[in-house]
Design a protein around this motif. Sequence first.
Motif, PDB file in Angstrom:
ATOM      1  N   SER A  77      50.054  69.456  36.421  1.00 33.49           N
ATOM      2  CA  SER A  77      50.880  68.714  35.458  1.00 33.49           C
ATOM      3  C   SER A  77      50.092  68.148  34.278  1.00 33.49           C
ATOM      4  O   SER A  77      50.619  68.077  33.171  1.00 33.49           O
ATOM      5  CB  SER A  77      51.646  67.596  36.155  1.00 33.49           C
ATOM      6  N   ASP A  78      48.859  67.769  34.493  1.00 32.21           N
ATOM      7  CA  ASP A  78      48.086  67.189  33.395  1.00 32.21           C
ATOM      8  C   ASP A  78      46.988  68.123  32.881  1.00 32.21           C
ATOM      9  O   ASP A  78      46.070  67.698  32.196  1.00 32.21           O
ATOM     10  CB  ASP A  78      47.485  65.847  33.818  1.00 32.21           C
ATOM     11  N   MET A  79      47.113  69.414  33.200  1.00 30.58           N
ATOM     12  CA  MET A  79      46.120  70.397  32.751  1.00 30.58           C
ATOM     13  C   MET A  79      46.597  71.078  31.474  1.00 30.58           C
ATOM     14  O   MET A  79      47.798  71.228  31.252  1.00 30.58           O
ATOM     15  CB  MET A  79      45.912  71.476  33.820  1.00 30.58           C
ATOM     16  N   ASP A  80      45.621  71.515  30.657  1.00 26.34           N
ATOM     17  CA  ASP A  80      45.989  72.329  29.502  1.00 26.34           C
ATOM     18  C   ASP A  80      46.178  73.778  29.961  1.00 26.34           C
ATOM     19  O   ASP A  80      46.023  74.084  31.144  1.00 26.34           O
ATOM     20  CB  ASP A  80      44.950  72.200  28.377  1.00 26.34           C
ATOM     21  N   ASP A  81      46.517  74.662  29.033  1.00 27.37           N
ATOM     22  CA  ASP A  81      46.837  76.050  29.390  1.00 27.37           C
ATOM     23  C   ASP A  81      45.670  76.758  30.073  1.00 27.37           C
ATOM     24  O   ASP A  81      45.861  77.484  31.043  1.00 27.37           O
ATOM     25  CB  ASP A  81      47.279  76.841  28.160  1.00 27.37           C
ATOM     26  N   LYS A  82      44.460  76.565  29.561  1.00 33.81           N
ATOM     27  CA  LYS A  82      43.296  77.240  30.144  1.00 33.81           C
ATOM     28  C   LYS A  82      43.039  76.742  31.564  1.00 33.81           C
ATOM     29  O   LYS A  82      42.797  77.528  32.468  1.00 33.81           O
ATOM     30  CB  LYS A  82      42.059  77.035  29.278  1.00 33.81           C
ATOM     31  N   GLU A  83      43.102  75.435  31.744  1.00 32.22           N
ATOM     32  CA  GLU A  83      42.887  74.864  33.076  1.00 32.22           C
ATOM     33  C   GLU A  83      43.966  75.328  34.053  1.00 32.22           C
ATOM     34  O   GLU A  83      43.667  75.625  35.212  1.00 32.22           O
ATOM     35  CB  GLU A  83      42.881  73.335  33.000  1.00 32.22           C
ATOM     36  N   THR A  84      45.208  75.393  33.575  1.00 30.71           N
ATOM     37  CA  THR A  84      46.300  75.871  34.431  1.00 30.71           C
ATOM     38  C   THR A  84      46.070  77.314  34.831  1.00 30.71           C
ATOM     39  O   THR A  84      46.242  77.680  36.000  1.00 30.71           O
ATOM     40  CB  THR A  84      47.654  75.742  33.700  1.00 30.71           C
ATOM     41  N   GLY A  85      45.663  78.143  33.879  1.00 28.39           N
ATOM     42  CA  GLY A  85      45.362  79.542  34.176  1.00 28.39           C
ATOM     43  C   GLY A  85      44.244  79.675  35.198  1.00 28.39           C
ATOM     44  O   GLY A  85      44.331  80.477  36.136  1.00 28.39           O
ATOM     45  N   ASP A  86      43.189  78.885  35.021  1.00 22.42           N
ATOM     46  CA  ASP A  86      42.066  78.912  35.973  1.00 22.42           C
ATOM     47  C   ASP A  86      42.515  78.464  37.359  1.00 22.42           C
ATOM     48  O   ASP A  86      42.130  79.048  38.366  1.00 22.42           O
ATOM     49  CB  ASP A  86      40.927  78.010  35.482  1.00 22.42           C
ATOM     50  N   TYR A  87      43.348  77.420  37.397  1.00 21.84           N
ATOM     51  CA  TYR A  87      43.842  76.900  38.670  1.00 21.84           C
ATOM     52  C   TYR A  87      44.668  77.959  39.390  1.00 21.84           C
ATOM     53  O   TYR A  87      44.473  78.222  40.576  1.00 21.84           O
ATOM     54  CB  TYR A  87      44.683  75.641  38.433  1.00 21.84           C
ATOM     55  N   LEU A  88      45.607  78.566  38.658  1.00 21.11           N
ATOM     56  CA  LEU A  88      46.468  79.582  39.282  1.00 21.11           C
ATOM     57  C   LEU A  88      45.668  80.803  39.714  1.00 21.11           C
ATOM     58  O   LEU A  88      45.950  81.401  40.763  1.00 21.11           O
ATOM     59  CB  LEU A  88      47.599  79.968  38.335  1.00 21.11           C
ATOM     60  N   ARG A  89      44.669  81.180  38.933  1.00 22.34           N
ATOM     61  CA  ARG A  89      43.787  82.282  39.328  1.00 22.34           C
ATOM     62  C   ARG A  89      43.086  81.939  40.640  1.00 22.34           C
ATOM     63  O   ARG A  89      43.033  82.755  41.563  1.00 22.34           O
ATOM     64  CB  ARG A  89      42.774  82.554  38.220  1.00 22.34           C
ATOM     65  N   ASP A  90      42.585  80.721  40.754  1.00 19.15           N
ATOM     66  CA  ASP A  90      41.926  80.286  41.991  1.00 19.15           C
ATOM     67  C   ASP A  90      42.917  80.229  43.150  1.00 19.15           C
ATOM     68  O   ASP A  90      42.573  80.551  44.289  1.00 19.15           O
ATOM     69  CB  ASP A  90      41.267  78.919  41.807  1.00 19.15           C
ATOM     70  N   PHE A  91      44.158  79.830  42.852  1.00 19.18           N
ATOM     71  CA  PHE A  91      45.197  79.776  43.887  1.00 19.18           C
ATOM     72  C   PHE A  91      45.455  81.176  44.453  1.00 19.18           C
ATOM     73  O   PHE A  91      45.498  81.374  45.666  1.00 19.18           O
ATOM     74  CB  PHE A  91      46.478  79.186  43.305  1.00 19.18           C
ATOM     75  N   PHE A  92      45.613  82.149  43.557  1.00 16.17           N
ATOM     76  CA  PHE A  92      45.888  83.512  44.022  1.00 16.17           C
ATOM     77  C   PHE A  92      44.680  84.129  44.722  1.00 16.17           C
ATOM     78  O   PHE A  92      44.831  84.863  45.695  1.00 16.17           O
ATOM     79  CB  PHE A  92      46.369  84.393  42.869  1.00 16.17           C
ATOM     80  N   LYS A  93      43.486  83.808  44.253  1.00 18.23           N
ATOM     81  CA  LYS A  93      42.285  84.261  44.958  1.00 18.23           C
ATOM     82  C   LYS A  93      42.234  83.632  46.349  1.00 18.23           C
ATOM     83  O   LYS A  93      41.873  84.290  47.327  1.00 18.23           O
ATOM     84  CB  LYS A  93      41.027  83.883  44.177  1.00 18.23           C
TER      85      LYS A  93
END
Length: 106
Positions: A77-93
Amino acid sequence: MKYIYIALMLMGVILSSCGGGAYNRATDLCDCFKDAGIDFDGIEDLNDLDKIANKMEKKKGQKCVLAVMEGVEEDISDMDDKETGDYLRDFFKGMLDTDCVSEGME
């Protein structure tokens, strides 16, 4: 020297605990499926995934999944687009590393 070693260990623990959110959420999601009695072993096609979804509804597993996904939403919720992308990438990994996916891929 002893203090430097202790400081490095503490810093490692702090950094590893901060970056584990997405991976932990992926593990929690897999645990939801396990708690509902879902077995991913032997998934052959989309019909098998339909059966899993129906089983989740009957076992009330969707509440657990919803709680995990709300946690993901809170995390980003408080992440910017790049951080959100990195988070979701880590989630799927992280999902790929769970027992659920490992069983389904065998």
